[in-house]
Design an enzyme around this catalytic site. Structure first.
Site, short mmCIF file in Angstrom:
data_model
loop_
_atom_site.label_atom_id
_atom_site.label_comp_id
_atom_site.label_asym_id
_atom_site.label_seq_id
_atom_site.Cartn_x
_atom_site.Cartn_y
_atom_site.Cartn_z
N VAL A 166 8.61 54.09 10.35
CA VAL A 166 7.25 53.92 10.00
C VAL A 166 6.66 52.70 10.69
O VAL A 166 5.47 52.77 11.33
CB VAL A 166 6.91 53.76 8.52
CG1 VAL A 166 5.46 53.78 8.26
CG2 VAL A 166 7.63 54.80 7.69
N ARG B 155 15.75 43.82 11.45
CA ARG B 155 17.17 43.12 10.99
C ARG B 155 18.03 42.67 12.30
O ARG B 155 18.66 41.65 12.55
CB ARG B 155 17.72 44.02 10.18
CG ARG B 155 19.02 43.66 9.39
CD ARG B 155 19.59 44.56 8.35
NE ARG B 155 19.32 45.82 8.43
CZ ARG B 155 18.93 46.77 7.49
NH1 ARG B 155 19.09 46.54 6.42
NH2 ARG B 155 18.40 48.00 8.05
N LYS C 26 7.81 52.45 -2.53
CA LYS C 26 7.47 52.88 -3.77
C LYS C 26 8.75 52.24 -4.71
O LYS C 26 8.43 51.86 -5.87
CB LYS C 26 7.29 54.13 -3.77
CG LYS C 26 8.40 55.00 -3.12
CD LYS C 26 8.12 55.35 -1.75
CE LYS C 26 9.48 55.70 -0.98
NZ LYS C 26 9.10 56.64 0.23
N GLU D 223 -1.14 52.60 -0.20
CA GLU D 223 -1.45 53.98 -0.16
C GLU D 223 -0.13 54.80 0.46
O GLU D 223 -0.07 55.95 -0.06
CB GLU D 223 -2.61 54.26 1.12
CG GLU D 223 -3.16 55.68 1.20
CD GLU D 223 -3.42 56.09 -0.05
OE1 GLU D 223 -4.65 55.90 -0.31
OE2 GLU D 223 -2.87 57.16 -0.62
N ILE E 77 -1.10 61.81 2.38
CA ILE E 77 -2.09 62.25 1.37
C ILE E 77 -2.71 61.09 0.74
O ILE E 77 -2.31 60.07 0.51
CB ILE E 77 -1.54 63.20 0.44
CG1 ILE E 77 -0.80 64.30 0.89
CG2 ILE E 77 -2.60 63.57 -0.71
CD1 ILE E 77 -0.06 65.09 -0.17
N ASP F 118 13.19 58.83 -5.92
CA ASP F 118 12.16 58.46 -5.01
C ASP F 118 11.05 59.29 -5.64
O ASP F 118 9.86 58.42 -5.65
CB ASP F 118 12.48 59.10 -3.70
CG ASP F 118 11.25 58.98 -2.69
OD1 ASP F 118 11.04 57.55 -2.13
OD2 ASP F 118 10.37 59.73 -2.45
N LYS G 168 7.31 57.02 -7.28
CA LYS G 168 5.95 57.45 -7.33
C LYS G 168 5.32 57.93 -8.39
O LYS G 168 4.00 57.64 -8.54
CB LYS G 168 6.04 58.82 -6.06
CG LYS G 168 6.53 58.14 -4.65
CD LYS G 168 6.87 59.32 -3.88
CE LYS G 168 7.31 59.08 -2.40
NZ LYS G 168 8.07 60.12 -1.66
N GLY H 217 7.34 60.97 6.81
CA GLY H 217 7.49 61.23 8.41
C GLY H 217 6.65 60.13 9.03
O GLY H 217 5.78 59.55 8.41
P1 NDP Z 1 13.84 52.39 8.63
O1 NDP Z 1 14.96 52.37 7.76
O2 NDP Z 1 13.43 53.54 9.46
O3 NDP Z 1 13.32 50.97 8.95
C1 NDP Z 1 13.41 49.81 8.26
C2 NDP Z 1 12.92 48.56 9.25
O4 NDP Z 1 13.14 47.56 8.79
C3 NDP Z 1 13.89 48.53 10.37
O5 NDP Z 1 13.21 48.20 11.56
C4 NDP Z 1 15.08 47.39 10.06
O6 NDP Z 1 15.30 46.67 11.15
C5 NDP Z 1 13.87 46.54 9.21
N1 NDP Z 1 14.50 45.66 8.35
C6 NDP Z 1 15.41 46.00 7.38
N2 NDP Z 1 15.59 45.08 6.47
C7 NDP Z 1 15.07 43.98 7.11
C8 NDP Z 1 15.17 42.47 6.73
N3 NDP Z 1 15.61 42.12 5.75
N4 NDP Z 1 14.30 41.68 7.47
C9 NDP Z 1 13.67 42.20 8.50
N5 NDP Z 1 13.56 43.54 8.87
C10 NDP Z 1 14.56 44.38 7.94
O7 NDP Z 1 12.57 52.85 7.35
P2 NDP Z 1 11.34 53.63 7.13
O8 NDP Z 1 10.53 52.93 8.29
O9 NDP Z 1 11.63 55.05 7.09
O10 NDP Z 1 10.72 53.05 5.76
C11 NDP Z 1 10.15 51.99 5.66
C12 NDP Z 1 9.42 51.89 4.24
O11 NDP Z 1 8.53 52.84 4.19
C13 NDP Z 1 10.41 51.98 3.15
O12 NDP Z 1 9.92 51.37 2.07
C14 NDP Z 1 10.26 53.61 2.84
O13 NDP Z 1 10.58 53.87 1.43
C15 NDP Z 1 8.83 53.51 2.99
N6 NDP Z 1 8.12 55.08 3.44
C16 NDP Z 1 8.82 55.84 4.41
C17 NDP Z 1 8.30 57.04 4.80
C18 NDP Z 1 9.24 57.77 5.49
O14 NDP Z 1 8.48 58.93 6.05
N7 NDP Z 1 10.07 57.43 6.29
C19 NDP Z 1 7.37 57.58 4.02
C20 NDP Z 1 6.43 56.74 3.17
C21 NDP Z 1 6.95 55.52 2.74
P3 NDP Z 1 16.21 47.15 12.46
O15 NDP Z 1 15.41 48.08 13.07
O16 NDP Z 1 16.69 46.05 13.04
O17 NDP Z 1 17.40 47.96 11.73
N1 HSE Z 2 11.73 59.94 1.42
C1 HSE Z 2 10.55 60.07 1.16
C2 HSE Z 2 10.25 61.50 1.03
C3 HSE Z 2 9.42 59.38 2.18
O1 HSE Z 2 10.94 62.32 1.69
O2 HSE Z 2 9.26 61.93 0.33
C4 HSE Z 2 8.14 59.53 1.80
O3 HSE Z 2 7.99 58.58 0.71
#
Ligand code: NDP
Ligand code: HSE
Length: 441
Positions: A16, A47, A107, A131, A138, A203, A207, A306
């Site tokens: 994201v 990270r 969430k 959001e 959505i 999950d 929500k 996504g």
């Molecule tokens: P990812 O696992 O793809 O990305 C997580 C990112 O956070 C990575 O860049 C990671 O770094 C970084 N990170 C993790 N821990 C730390 C830390 N302690 N300090 C600094 N950076 C850190 O997750 P997503 O992008 O899929 O999801 C992110 C959030 O969005 C979550 O809360 C998820 O529930 C929510 N979300 C995700 C959706 C989805 O479709 N994927 C949809 C809706 C919400 P590095 O790249 O170096 O590993």
């Molecule tokens: N893992 C979650 C899902 C991401 O599949 O719906 C969106 O919140």
């Protein structure tokens, strides 16, 4: 004081975070016109500094310590996309205390720590926007807080986990095994870092807690939700569902029982009639049906997970934050306004049920099970069966399905405990609620 250029701190550059960063660059002129301010992404926390990135970054923009964002006085807004609940909790607390509005899609964090975070947000007058925490692209969070604000919400029923819906659809339509479908969802960026939460229902439960909070005015704690996931759904249940005119969906059901001053809150795989709109929601798509006393029935539909759909939700909040942080006495973050409602224990909830047994191939099985259901005052609307297989000793068993009229779940559990003591019933039965939802069902 906000300068001429609003400064953004982005925590997380995964699925994201990358989408958000790309869209902030790609749609800059549009976003700046709509927010009425120009902006810059000042720092990005990750990270692992050594990881290859999909986007080109200015030297020095990355840090592996999110405190660099929170402690930077020039940063005006923080976007939290690191996931998890421990460090994200520390980060959001620190950002709110530093007076920086936060946009998050987390969430799990809000379900676990929502009470504390929203209280702090309210006390400090620093908004927390979320959001993206529900329904991917959505716009349900803002809709519940603005357009639908005049309604007493009677119910919210929906599919709000993209990964589990992707898996169920792939199992039904393509005959894919569970684990192959899950792997596809992971590769497409839909699943959580730990996909256990997607498949065990939690999950969706996180929500559901957010939706219930928005609809009823106060955070509820996670122990209030009755949760089951899709991990034990067998292809044979999907086939029985189809044969009987249903589709299996992981449903969230939130209902207000005004007469009992209580809320029904459950997440479980359920039979949805094939005539209902929710049964047509496939793949990563989510749909949320909100019924209000004034608006009547509404349904929100779109991609529930996504990179890009979630980016759209995050950036909606970012533009709101950009506008509102220049109006220091006003913000549209959530303000708790009500006392917690009693949540109905799962045993007190009432629906019709599908119950599928594995039974020994012998006479009298149907009669014995039916008699026990009758003893618990549970009516049977239909019975169907299917040939099973031979066990290790060469003895044959069959599938036997009972469709039950509405009954109380506690009563059903008691009857099943007795039925399982019949020597002819093998293993645990599969129990799925059958949802009646109005709107074309
Ligand atoms: P990812 O696992 O793809 O990305 C997580 C990112 O956070 C990575 O860049 C990671 O770094 C970084 N990170 C993790 N821990 C730390 C830390 N302690 N300090 C600094 N950076 C850190 O997750 P997503 O992008 O899929 O999801 C992110 C959030 O969005 C979550 O809360 C998820 O529930 C929510 N979300 C995700 C959706 C989805 O479709 N994927 C949809 C809706 C919400 P590095 O790249 O170096 O590993
Ligand atoms: N893992 C979650 C899902 C991401 O599949 O719906 C969106 O919140």
């Amino acid at each position: 004081m906000i300068g001429d250029r609003l400064q953004i701190g982005l925590a997380g550059l995964g699925t994201v975070g990358t989408g958000v960063y790309e869209a902030l660059l790609r749609n800059r002129s549009l976003l700046e016109a709509r927010a009425q301010i120009s902006y810059e992404v000042r720092r990005i926390a990750v990270r692992d500094l050594g990881k290859p990135r999909e986007v080109a970054l200015e030297p020095g923009v990355l840090t592996d310590d999110w405190r660099d964002l929170v402690e930077d006085e020039k940063i005006d807004i923080i976007i939290e996309l690191i996931g998890g609940t421990r460090e994200a909790h520390e980060l959001v607390l620190a950002a709110l205390k530093a007076g920086k509005p936060v946009v998050t899609g987390n969430k799990a964090l809000l379900a676990e720590h929502g009470s504390e975070l929203f209280r702090l947000s309210q006390e400090r007058g620093v908004p927390l926007y979320f959001e993206a925490s529900c329904g991917g692209g959505i716009p349900i969070v803002q809709s519940l807080q603005t357009s639908l604000i005049c309604n007493r919400v009677d119910s919210i029923v929906g599919i709000i986990n993209g990964t589990s819906n992707y898996i169920l659809t792939a199992m039904e339509k393509k005959g894919l095994p569970f684990h192959e479908a899950l792997e596809e969802a992971r590769m497409l960026g839909y699943a959580e870092a730990d996909p256990t939460l997607d498949i065990n229902g939690w999950d969706a439960a996180h929500k559901a807690l957010i939706l219930a909070m928005l609809a009823y005015g106060t955070p509820l704690s996670p122990d209030k939700v009755a949760v089951r996931g899709i991990e034990s759904i067998d292809p044979v249940d999907i086939q029985f569902a189809q044969q009987l005119g249903y589709t299996i969906k992981l449903l969230v059901v939130i209902k207000r029982h005004a007469n009992q001053k209580a809320l029904e809150l459950r997440v479980q795989p359920s039979f949805v009639p094939q005539t209902h709109l929710l049964s047509k929601v496939e793949g990563v798509f989510n749909a949320i049906a909100v019924s209000g006393d004034i608006v009547g029935e509404t349904i929100f539909y779109g991609r529930g997970a996504g990179k890009n759909p979630t980016t759209s939700a995050v950036l909606g909040d970012v533009v709101l934050a950009m506008r509102e942080c220049r109006l220091p006495d006003y913000h549209t973050g959530f303000h708790p306004y009500a006392e917690a409602m009693r949540v109905l224990p799962a045993q007190e909830t009432v629906t019709p049920y599908y119950v599928r047994f594995r039974v020994k191939d012998c006479h009298g099985v149907i009669a014995a099970i039916s008699a026990l259901f009758a003893r618990y005052d549970i009516g049977i609307s239909a019975i169907t069966s299917r040939d099973g297989a031979d066990d290790e000793e060469g003895k044959h068993w069959n599938y036997l399905v009972f469709m039950l009229y509405e009954c109380n779940f506690g009563q059903l559990e008691s009857s099943l405990a007795e039925i399982q003591r019949l020597g002819t019933v093998l293993g645990e039965p599969m129990v799925l609620s059958i949802e009646r939802m109005g709107m074309n069902d």
